[in-house]
Write a protein that holds these residues in place. Structure first.
Motif, PDB file in Angstrom:
ATOM      1  N   ASP A  71     -60.466  12.885   8.365  1.00 40.54           N
ATOM      2  CA  ASP A  71     -61.204  14.093   7.680  1.00 40.54           C
ATOM      3  C   ASP A  71     -61.224  13.661   6.117  1.00 40.54           C
ATOM      4  OD1 ASP A  71     -61.602  15.672   9.925  1.00 40.54           O
ATOM      5  OD2 ASP A  71     -59.635  16.283   9.791  1.00 40.54           O
ATOM      6  N   THR A  72     -61.950  14.589   5.511  1.00 34.26           N
ATOM      7  CA  THR A  72     -62.032  14.065   3.938  1.00 34.26           C
ATOM      8  C   THR A  72     -60.728  14.407   3.210  1.00 34.26           C
ATOM      9  OG1 THR A  72     -62.861  16.324   3.693  1.00 34.26           O
ATOM     10  CG2 THR A  72     -64.678  14.483   3.877  1.00 34.26           C
ATOM     11  N   SER A  73     -59.823  15.126   3.811  1.00 31.78           N
ATOM     12  CA  SER A  73     -58.917  15.562   3.235  1.00 31.78           C
ATOM     13  C   SER A  73     -57.426  14.876   3.699  1.00 31.78           C
ATOM     14  CB  SER A  73     -58.352  17.234   3.663  1.00 31.78           C
ATOM     15  OG  SER A  73     -58.002  17.109   4.867  1.00 31.78           O
ATOM     16  N   ALA A  74     -57.723  13.854   4.356  1.00 31.37           N
ATOM     17  CA  ALA A  74     -56.795  12.820   5.141  1.00 31.37           C
ATOM     18  C   ALA A  74     -56.682  11.506   4.227  1.00 31.37           C
ATOM     19  CB  ALA A  74     -57.149  12.578   6.403  1.00 31.37           C
ATOM     20  N   CYS A  75     -55.402  10.918   4.461  1.00 28.91           N
ATOM     21  CA  CYS A  75     -55.064   9.794   3.873  1.00 28.91           C
ATOM     22  C   CYS A  75     -54.738   8.598   4.620  1.00 28.91           C
ATOM     23  CB  CYS A  75     -53.611  10.080   2.896  1.00 28.91           C
ATOM     24  SG  CYS A  75     -53.589   8.839   1.755  1.00 28.91           S
ATOM     25  N   GLY A  76     -55.673   7.857   5.093  1.00 25.92           N
ATOM     26  CA  GLY A  76     -55.676   7.127   6.477  1.00 25.92           C
ATOM     27  C   GLY A  76     -54.686   5.688   6.096  1.00 25.92           C
ATOM     28  N   SER A 101     -61.493  -3.649  -0.697  1.00 21.66           N
ATOM     29  CA  SER A 101     -62.759  -3.249  -1.154  1.00 21.66           C
ATOM     30  C   SER A 101     -63.285  -2.205  -0.171  1.00 21.66           C
ATOM     31  CB  SER A 101     -63.692  -4.260  -1.680  1.00 21.66           C
ATOM     32  OG  SER A 101     -64.126  -4.980  -0.520  1.00 21.66           O
ATOM     33  N   SER A 102     -64.351  -1.554  -0.690  1.00 20.80           N
ATOM     34  CA  SER A 102     -65.151  -0.561   0.425  1.00 20.80           C
ATOM     35  C   SER A 102     -66.462  -0.451   0.026  1.00 20.80           C
ATOM     36  CB  SER A 102     -64.613   1.006  -0.012  1.00 20.80           C
ATOM     37  OG  SER A 102     -65.699   1.987   0.629  1.00 20.80           O
ATOM     38  N   ASP A 103     -67.338  -0.573   1.164  1.00 19.43           N
ATOM     39  CA  ASP A 103     -68.481  -0.849   0.896  1.00 19.43           C
ATOM     40  C   ASP A 103     -69.679   0.595   0.562  1.00 19.43           C
ATOM     41  OD1 ASP A 103     -69.111   0.531   3.138  1.00 19.43           O
ATOM     42  OD2 ASP A 103     -70.008  -0.977   4.165  1.00 19.43           O
ATOM     43  N   ASN A 104     -68.553   1.549   0.419  1.00 21.34           N
ATOM     44  CA  ASN A 104     -69.273   2.849  -0.026  1.00 21.34           C
ATOM     45  C   ASN A 104     -68.167   4.096  -0.431  1.00 21.34           C
ATOM     46  OD1 ASN A 104     -71.268   4.728  -0.243  1.00 21.34           O
ATOM     47  ND2 ASN A 104     -71.908   4.658   1.970  1.00 21.34           N
ATOM     48  N   GLY A 105     -67.523   3.443  -1.550  1.00 27.45           N
ATOM     49  CA  GLY A 105     -66.935   4.478  -2.310  1.00 27.45           C
ATOM     50  C   GLY A 105     -65.504   4.741  -1.401  1.00 27.45           C
ATOM     51  N   GLY A 106     -64.721   5.569  -2.025  1.00 27.88           N
ATOM     52  CA  GLY A 106     -63.271   6.095  -1.529  1.00 27.88           C
ATOM     53  C   GLY A 106     -62.165   4.927  -2.606  1.00 27.88           C
ATOM     54  N   THR A 107     -61.044   5.479  -2.323  1.00 26.48           N
ATOM     55  CA  THR A 107     -60.055   4.766  -3.217  1.00 26.48           C
ATOM     56  C   THR A 107     -58.865   4.519  -2.242  1.00 26.48           C
ATOM     57  OG1 THR A 107     -60.794   6.451  -4.568  1.00 26.48           O
ATOM     58  CG2 THR A 107     -58.442   5.225  -4.968  1.00 26.48           C
ATOM     59  N   PHE A 108     -58.323   3.403  -2.357  1.00 24.55           N
ATOM     60  CA  PHE A 108     -56.803   2.780  -1.698  1.00 24.55           C
ATOM     61  C   PHE A 108     -55.691   3.273  -2.660  1.00 24.55           C
ATOM     62  CE2 PHE A 108     -60.367  -0.188  -0.454  1.00 24.55           C
ATOM     63  CZ  PHE A 108     -60.082  -0.461   0.697  1.00 24.55           C
ATOM     64  N   TYR A 109     -54.679   3.696  -2.087  1.00 24.04           N
ATOM     65  CA  TYR A 109     -53.597   4.074  -2.363  1.00 24.04           C
ATOM     66  C   TYR A 109     -52.131   3.448  -1.920  1.00 24.04           C
ATOM     67  CZ  TYR A 109     -56.389   8.168  -4.249  1.00 24.04           C
ATOM     68  OH  TYR A 109     -57.339   8.948  -4.682  1.00 24.04           O
ATOM     69  N   SER A 110     -51.292   3.481  -2.963  1.00 25.66           N
ATOM     70  CA  SER A 110     -49.954   2.914  -2.418  1.00 25.66           C
ATOM     71  C   SER A 110     -49.000   3.878  -1.713  1.00 25.66           C
ATOM     72  CB  SER A 110     -49.119   2.188  -3.690  1.00 25.66           C
ATOM     73  OG  SER A 110     -48.902   3.442  -4.758  1.00 25.66           O
ATOM     74  N   ASP A 111     -49.251   5.194  -1.869  1.00 24.46           N
ATOM     75  CA  ASP A 111     -48.543   6.108  -1.366  1.00 24.46           C
ATOM     76  C   ASP A 111     -49.261   7.133  -0.065  1.00 24.46           C
ATOM     77  OD1 ASP A 111     -50.053   7.512  -3.292  1.00 24.46           O
ATOM     78  OD2 ASP A 111     -48.949   9.233  -2.870  1.00 24.46           O
ATOM     79  N   ASN A 112     -48.527   7.695   0.926  1.00 26.69           N
ATOM     80  CA  ASN A 112     -49.144   8.303   1.934  1.00 26.69           C
ATOM     81  C   ASN A 112     -49.718   9.628   1.714  1.00 26.69           C
ATOM     82  OD1 ASN A 112     -47.077   9.641   1.760  1.00 26.69           O
ATOM     83  ND2 ASN A 112     -46.168   9.105   3.943  1.00 26.69           N
ATOM     84  N   TYR A 137     -55.889   4.606   2.594  1.00 25.74           N
ATOM     85  CA  TYR A 137     -57.358   5.015   1.921  1.00 25.74           C
ATOM     86  C   TYR A 137     -57.733   6.363   2.176  1.00 25.74           C
ATOM     87  CZ  TYR A 137     -62.585   4.567   1.771  1.00 25.74           C
ATOM     88  OH  TYR A 137     -63.709   4.848   1.636  1.00 25.74           O
ATOM     89  N   GLN A 138     -58.495   6.882   1.287  1.00 21.82           N
ATOM     90  CA  GLN A 138     -59.003   8.212   0.926  1.00 21.82           C
ATOM     91  C   GLN A 138     -60.559   8.269   0.539  1.00 21.82           C
ATOM     92  OE1 GLN A 138     -57.474  11.577  -1.326  1.00 21.82           O
ATOM     93  NE2 GLN A 138     -57.213  12.750   0.519  1.00 21.82           N
ATOM     94  N   ARG A 139     -61.445   9.006   1.063  1.00 21.23           N
ATOM     95  CA  ARG A 139     -62.675   9.288   0.730  1.00 21.23           C
ATOM     96  C   ARG A 139     -62.762  10.666   0.804  1.00 21.23           C
ATOM     97  NH1 ARG A 139     -68.230   7.236  -0.034  1.00 21.23           N
ATOM     98  NH2 ARG A 139     -69.773   9.002   0.170  1.00 21.23           N
ATOM     99  N   THR A 140     -63.328  11.628  -0.244  1.00 16.28           N
ATOM    100  CA  THR A 140     -63.119  12.945  -0.205  1.00 16.28           C
ATOM    101  C   THR A 140     -64.508  13.775   0.193  1.00 16.28           C
ATOM    102  OG1 THR A 140     -63.552  13.099  -2.579  1.00 16.28           O
ATOM    103  CG2 THR A 140     -61.371  13.340  -1.722  1.00 16.28           C
ATOM    104  N   THR A 141     -65.407  12.848   0.437  1.00 17.38           N
ATOM    105  CA  THR A 141     -66.935  13.312   0.757  1.00 17.38           C
ATOM    106  C   THR A 141     -67.183  12.596   2.161  1.00 17.38           C
ATOM    107  OG1 THR A 141     -68.076  11.845  -0.471  1.00 17.38           O
ATOM    108  CG2 THR A 141     -67.424  13.851  -1.474  1.00 17.38           C
TER     109      THR A 141
END
Length: 168
Positions: A71-76, A101-112, A137-141
């Motif tokens: 989901d857009t609210s999840a942090c995978g 890298s991501s081919d269509n946005g989103g962000t990588f994070y060090s924390d869950n 990884y998270q993408r909000t849309t």
């Protein structure tokens, strides 16, 4: 055959009359371990030979943990692992830096929790380990099929890790 190609497997070998050995035959195993090979005959003492099968050098990076969708609210959670050509995990001898890298946005994070300020663009497989440990990884849309790639840095001989995630 000495190439151990499929279709030439054997489970028995014969000693011809007038000879004292079977001639050459070959053994292949693609996962690490220490098997014992045994030759037996009802009227003779068994012959045994131990073998040590080791992993090969790193040839590829693979995502070993990755959600298929989130989901857009999840942090995978993601994990990248070093493997040999046979798919065995390989412990690296020195640090391996990895670009994310991501081919269509989103962000990588060090924390869950995917907390702002913990954004990352690189990860590392530390010496004496075979994987990065968890990152996120998270993408909000919403977006169908986002491709994620992990590339050895500097780009070397390893095949990149790739996976895809559907963001709902």
């Amino acid at each position: 055959d000495n190439a151990c190609t499929g279709g030439n497997e054997i489970t028995t070998e014969s000693v011809d009359d007038g000879t004292n050995n079977t001639g050459n035959f070959y053994y292949k195993k693609t996962s690490p371990g220490t098997p014992t090979l045994t030759a037996d005959h009802a009227s003779l003492t068994d012959a045994t030979q131990s073998a040590t099968i080791s992993v090969g050098p790193v040839t590829q990076l693979v995502y070993t943990t990755a959600p298929a969708s989130q989901d857009t609210s999840a942090c995978g959670e993601l994990v990248v692992t070093a493997r040999d050509a046979q798919g065995n995990n390989v412990t690296v001898g020195s640090n391996v830096d990895i670009n994310l890298s991501s081919d269509n946005g989103g962000t990588f994070y060090s924390d869950n929790a995917c907390t702002g300020g913990n954004e990352i663009t690189t990860e590392q497989i530390a010496a004496a380990s075979n994987n990065t440990g968890s990152f996120y990884y998270q993408r909000t849309t919403p977006q169908a099929t986002i491709g994620l790639t992990a590339t050895e840095n500097p780009d070397g001989s390893y095949t990149d890790a790739t996976t895809s995630i559907d963001i709902n």
